[in-house]
Design a protein around this motif. Structure first.
Motif, PDB file in Angstrom:
ATOM      1  N   MET A   1      77.695  48.112  12.072  1.00  0.00           N
ATOM      2  CA  MET A   1      77.547  49.450  12.619  1.00  0.00           C
ATOM      3  C   MET A   1      78.898  50.156  12.557  1.00  0.00           C
ATOM      4  SD  MET A   1      76.275  50.632  16.417  1.00  0.00           S
ATOM      5  CE  MET A   1      74.647  49.925  16.137  1.00  0.00           C
ATOM      6  N   PHE A   2      78.892  51.401  12.036  1.00  0.00           N
ATOM      7  CA  PHE A   2      80.122  52.164  11.932  1.00  0.00           C
ATOM      8  C   PHE A   2      80.431  52.839  13.267  1.00  0.00           C
ATOM      9  CE2 PHE A   2      78.571  52.011   7.548  1.00  0.00           C
ATOM     10  CZ  PHE A   2      79.725  51.572   6.903  1.00  0.00           C
ATOM     11  N   ALA A   3      81.727  52.944  13.557  1.00  0.00           N
ATOM     12  CA  ALA A   3      82.144  53.606  14.791  1.00  0.00           C
ATOM     13  C   ALA A   3      81.873  55.103  14.699  1.00  0.00           C
ATOM     14  CB  ALA A   3      83.631  53.359  15.023  1.00  0.00           C
ATOM     15  N   GLN A   4      81.484  55.701  15.799  1.00  0.00           N
ATOM     16  CA  GLN A   4      81.241  57.135  15.846  1.00  0.00           C
ATOM     17  C   GLN A   4      82.447  57.819  16.473  1.00  0.00           C
ATOM     18  OE1 GLN A   4      77.954  58.385  18.283  1.00  0.00           O
ATOM     19  NE2 GLN A   4      77.868  60.430  17.377  1.00  0.00           N
ATOM     20  N   VAL A   5      82.960  58.821  15.775  1.00  0.00           N
ATOM     21  CA  VAL A   5      84.125  59.559  16.255  1.00  0.00           C
ATOM     22  C   VAL A   5      83.665  60.918  16.766  1.00  0.00           C
ATOM     23  CG1 VAL A   5      86.321  60.597  15.627  1.00  0.00           C
ATOM     24  CG2 VAL A   5      85.656  58.402  14.632  1.00  0.00           C
ATOM     25  N   LYS A   6      84.061  61.250  17.982  1.00  0.00           N
ATOM     26  CA  LYS A   6      83.751  62.563  18.551  1.00  0.00           C
ATOM     27  C   LYS A   6      85.065  63.268  18.875  1.00  0.00           C
ATOM     28  CE  LYS A   6      79.333  61.201  20.619  1.00  0.00           C
ATOM     29  NZ  LYS A   6      78.528  61.146  21.873  1.00  0.00           N
ATOM     30  N   ILE A   7      85.157  64.512  18.444  1.00  0.00           N
ATOM     31  CA  ILE A   7      86.341  65.320  18.695  1.00  0.00           C
ATOM     32  C   ILE A   7      85.935  66.443  19.641  1.00  0.00           C
ATOM     33  CG2 ILE A   7      88.182  66.697  17.661  1.00  0.00           C
ATOM     34  CD1 ILE A   7      87.536  65.295  14.999  1.00  0.00           C
ATOM     35  N   PHE A   8      86.547  66.479  20.825  1.00  0.00           N
ATOM     36  CA  PHE A   8      86.189  67.485  21.821  1.00  0.00           C
ATOM     37  C   PHE A   8      87.151  68.664  21.716  1.00  0.00           C
ATOM     38  CE2 PHE A   8      84.540  63.483  23.349  1.00  0.00           C
ATOM     39  CZ  PHE A   8      83.249  63.826  23.713  1.00  0.00           C
ATOM     40  N   VAL A   9      86.571  69.840  21.469  1.00  0.00           N
ATOM     41  CA  VAL A   9      87.355  71.040  21.197  1.00  0.00           C
ATOM     42  C   VAL A   9      86.813  72.193  22.030  1.00  0.00           C
ATOM     43  CG1 VAL A   9      88.014  72.706  19.429  1.00  0.00           C
ATOM     44  CG2 VAL A   9      87.890  70.297  18.851  1.00  0.00           C
ATOM     45  N   GLY A  10      87.717  72.982  22.605  1.00  0.00           N
ATOM     46  CA  GLY A  10      87.307  74.159  23.364  1.00  0.00           C
ATOM     47  C   GLY A  10      86.718  75.232  22.471  1.00  0.00           C
ATOM     48  N   ALA A  11      85.874  76.082  23.052  1.00  0.00           N
ATOM     49  CA  ALA A  11      85.186  77.114  22.271  1.00  0.00           C
ATOM     50  C   ALA A  11      86.146  78.127  21.651  1.00  0.00           C
ATOM     51  CB  ALA A  11      84.175  77.827  23.159  1.00  0.00           C
ATOM     52  N   THR A  12      87.332  78.291  22.231  1.00  0.00           N
ATOM     53  CA  THR A  12      88.302  79.243  21.669  1.00  0.00           C
ATOM     54  C   THR A  12      88.881  78.743  20.353  1.00  0.00           C
ATOM     55  OG1 THR A  12      90.060  78.235  23.001  1.00  0.00           O
ATOM     56  CG2 THR A  12      88.970  80.184  23.922  1.00  0.00           C
ATOM     57  N   GLN A  13      88.774  77.446  20.095  1.00  0.00           N
ATOM     58  CA  GLN A  13      89.328  76.875  18.861  1.00  0.00           C
ATOM     59  C   GLN A  13      88.250  76.869  17.774  1.00  0.00           C
ATOM     60  OE1 GLN A  13      92.636  76.334  19.436  1.00  0.00           O
ATOM     61  NE2 GLN A  13      92.024  77.024  21.475  1.00  0.00           N
ATOM     62  N   SER A  14      87.880  78.065  17.324  1.00  0.00           N
ATOM     63  CA  SER A  14      86.740  78.233  16.424  1.00  0.00           C
ATOM     64  C   SER A  14      86.952  77.601  15.052  1.00  0.00           C
ATOM     65  CB  SER A  14      86.433  79.723  16.254  1.00  0.00           C
ATOM     66  OG  SER A  14      87.587  80.417  15.783  1.00  0.00           O
ATOM     67  N   TYR A  15      88.210  77.321  14.692  1.00  0.00           N
ATOM     68  CA  TYR A  15      88.486  76.752  13.374  1.00  0.00           C
ATOM     69  C   TYR A  15      87.799  75.396  13.171  1.00  0.00           C
ATOM     70  CZ  TYR A  15      91.744  73.715  15.850  1.00  0.00           C
ATOM     71  OH  TYR A  15      92.295  72.802  16.712  1.00  0.00           O
ATOM     72  N   ALA A  16      87.504  74.682  14.262  1.00  0.00           N
ATOM     73  CA  ALA A  16      86.943  73.327  14.143  1.00  0.00           C
ATOM     74  C   ALA A  16      85.449  73.276  14.425  1.00  0.00           C
ATOM     75  CB  ALA A  16      87.677  72.396  15.105  1.00  0.00           C
ATOM     76  N   ALA A  17      84.843  74.413  14.696  1.00  0.00           N
ATOM     77  CA  ALA A  17      83.461  74.418  15.180  1.00  0.00           C
ATOM     78  C   ALA A  17      82.453  73.865  14.180  1.00  0.00           C
ATOM     79  CB  ALA A  17      83.062  75.844  15.581  1.00  0.00           C
ATOM     80  N   ASN A  18      82.733  73.949  12.895  1.00  0.00           N
ATOM     81  CA  ASN A  18      81.760  73.530  11.882  1.00  0.00           C
ATOM     82  C   ASN A  18      81.883  72.061  11.480  1.00  0.00           C
ATOM     83  OD1 ASN A  18      80.645  76.145  11.691  1.00  0.00           O
ATOM     84  ND2 ASN A  18      82.276  76.790  10.291  1.00  0.00           N
ATOM     85  N   ASP A  19      82.822  71.348  12.064  1.00  0.00           N
ATOM     86  CA  ASP A  19      82.989  69.929  11.757  1.00  0.00           C
ATOM     87  C   ASP A  19      81.879  69.132  12.439  1.00  0.00           C
ATOM     88  OD1 ASP A  19      83.940  67.138  11.914  1.00  0.00           O
ATOM     89  OD2 ASP A  19      85.794  67.944  11.090  1.00  0.00           O
ATOM     90  N   SER A  20      81.249  68.222  11.693  1.00  0.00           N
ATOM     91  CA  SER A  20      80.123  67.463  12.241  1.00  0.00           C
ATOM     92  C   SER A  20      80.518  66.544  13.393  1.00  0.00           C
ATOM     93  CB  SER A  20      79.465  66.635  11.129  1.00  0.00           C
ATOM     94  OG  SER A  20      80.411  65.725  10.566  1.00  0.00           O
ATOM     95  N   ASN A  21      81.807  66.190  13.476  1.00  0.00           N
ATOM     96  CA  ASN A  21      82.262  65.305  14.556  1.00  0.00           C
ATOM     97  C   ASN A  21      82.684  66.059  15.815  1.00  0.00           C
ATOM     98  OD1 ASN A  21      81.936  62.923  13.076  1.00  0.00           O
ATOM     99  ND2 ASN A  21      83.933  63.156  12.103  1.00  0.00           N
ATOM    100  N   VAL A  22      82.748  67.375  15.733  1.00  0.00           N
ATOM    101  CA  VAL A  22      83.267  68.174  16.836  1.00  0.00           C
ATOM    102  C   VAL A  22      82.194  68.432  17.887  1.00  0.00           C
ATOM    103  CG1 VAL A  22      84.073  70.488  17.458  1.00  0.00           C
ATOM    104  CG2 VAL A  22      85.125  69.281  15.548  1.00  0.00           C
ATOM    105  N   ARG A  23      82.592  68.273  19.151  1.00  0.00           N
ATOM    106  CA  ARG A  23      81.751  68.643  20.284  1.00  0.00           C
ATOM    107  C   ARG A  23      82.484  69.763  21.027  1.00  0.00           C
ATOM    108  NH1 ARG A  23      79.640  65.753  17.370  1.00  0.00           N
ATOM    109  NH2 ARG A  23      78.390  63.873  17.754  1.00  0.00           N
TER     110      ARG A  23
END
Length: 217
Positions: free
Chosen positions: A1-23
């Motif tokens: 099983m592969f590890a799942q990576v979650k990146i927590f980013v505030g809504a003001t940081q819109s540059y990362a919003a489209n990344d599949s790992n971003v929450r």
């Protein structure tokens, strides 16, 4: 099983919003402050302010961002079940999160290990021969250079103790993070530090047996 990576980013940081790992979570406190700041001219501040004043400004924003993160119950519940917390050396919020849930903590240093926040993690940086962040030194490191280096170390140490720690201690108390520990123990909670370059390419420094520092290219 592969590890799942979650990146927590505030809504003001819109540059990362489209990344599949971003929450994305709401960072309302930061957004409100940014809106109020946007109405003021800031370019002159960054041209005339000292390094210390700019750092105070930076960490003020960081604590707001961290407050929004720690205050989001859904995000905290998600992180609570994580196996590992990865943070960045300039952004100390990850230390609070890792200590809150007693999760292993890894710090990545994309900048020099001599940044003022390096004091939190106990990275050895003796001013006798390790150039301090922002110190104007020559290659020879003569006596005058060493004096400047020591003074710079004192300034950064004072900033860490009297400016940075109280900012994050307010968050620690507000969110009930390990009341049995002081802020220095919480901010210094790290299991592994990864630097982006070998010490040969940066500055030689001692290593303590209680800390593991690696480097990556």
């Amino acid at each position: 099983m592969f590890a799942q990576v979650k990146i927590f980013v505030g809504a003001t940081q819109s540059y990362a919003a489209n990344d599949s790992n971003v929450r994305v979570y709401n960072d309302d406190k930061l957004a409100d402050t940014m809106m109020r700041r946007a109405s003021r001219p800031s370019s002159r501040f960054f041209k005339t302010a000292s390094d210390l004043e700019q750092l105070r400004f930076l960490f003020m924003f960081q604590t707001l961002y961290c407050d929004d993160l720690l205050g989001n119950s859904e995000v905290m519940e998600d992180i609570k079940h994580a196996d590992l917390v990865v943070g960045e050396i300039l952004y100390l919020c990850s230390a609070l999160v890792a200590d809150k849930f007693d999760i292993p903590h890894v710090i990545i240093s994309a900048a020099t290990l001599s940044t003022p926040t390096g004091l939190a993690f106990g990275i050895p940086s003796p001013p006798s021969y390790v150039p301090q962040w922002g110190a104007p030194l020559t290659h020879e490191l003569k006596f005058v250079d060493r004096v400047k280096n020591v003074v710079k170390w004192m300034l950064w140490y004072g900033f860490y103790i009297y400016d940075l720690c109280p900012m994050f201690n307010g968050l620690k108390v507000k969110h009930g993070i390990t009341p049995s520990k002081n802020i220095h123990e919480t901010l210094g909670r790290v299991d592994l530090i990864l630097g982006q370059m070998d010490f040969v390419l940066e500055d030689p420094r001692p290593l303590l047996p209680s800390k593991y520092l690696g480097y990556y290219k």
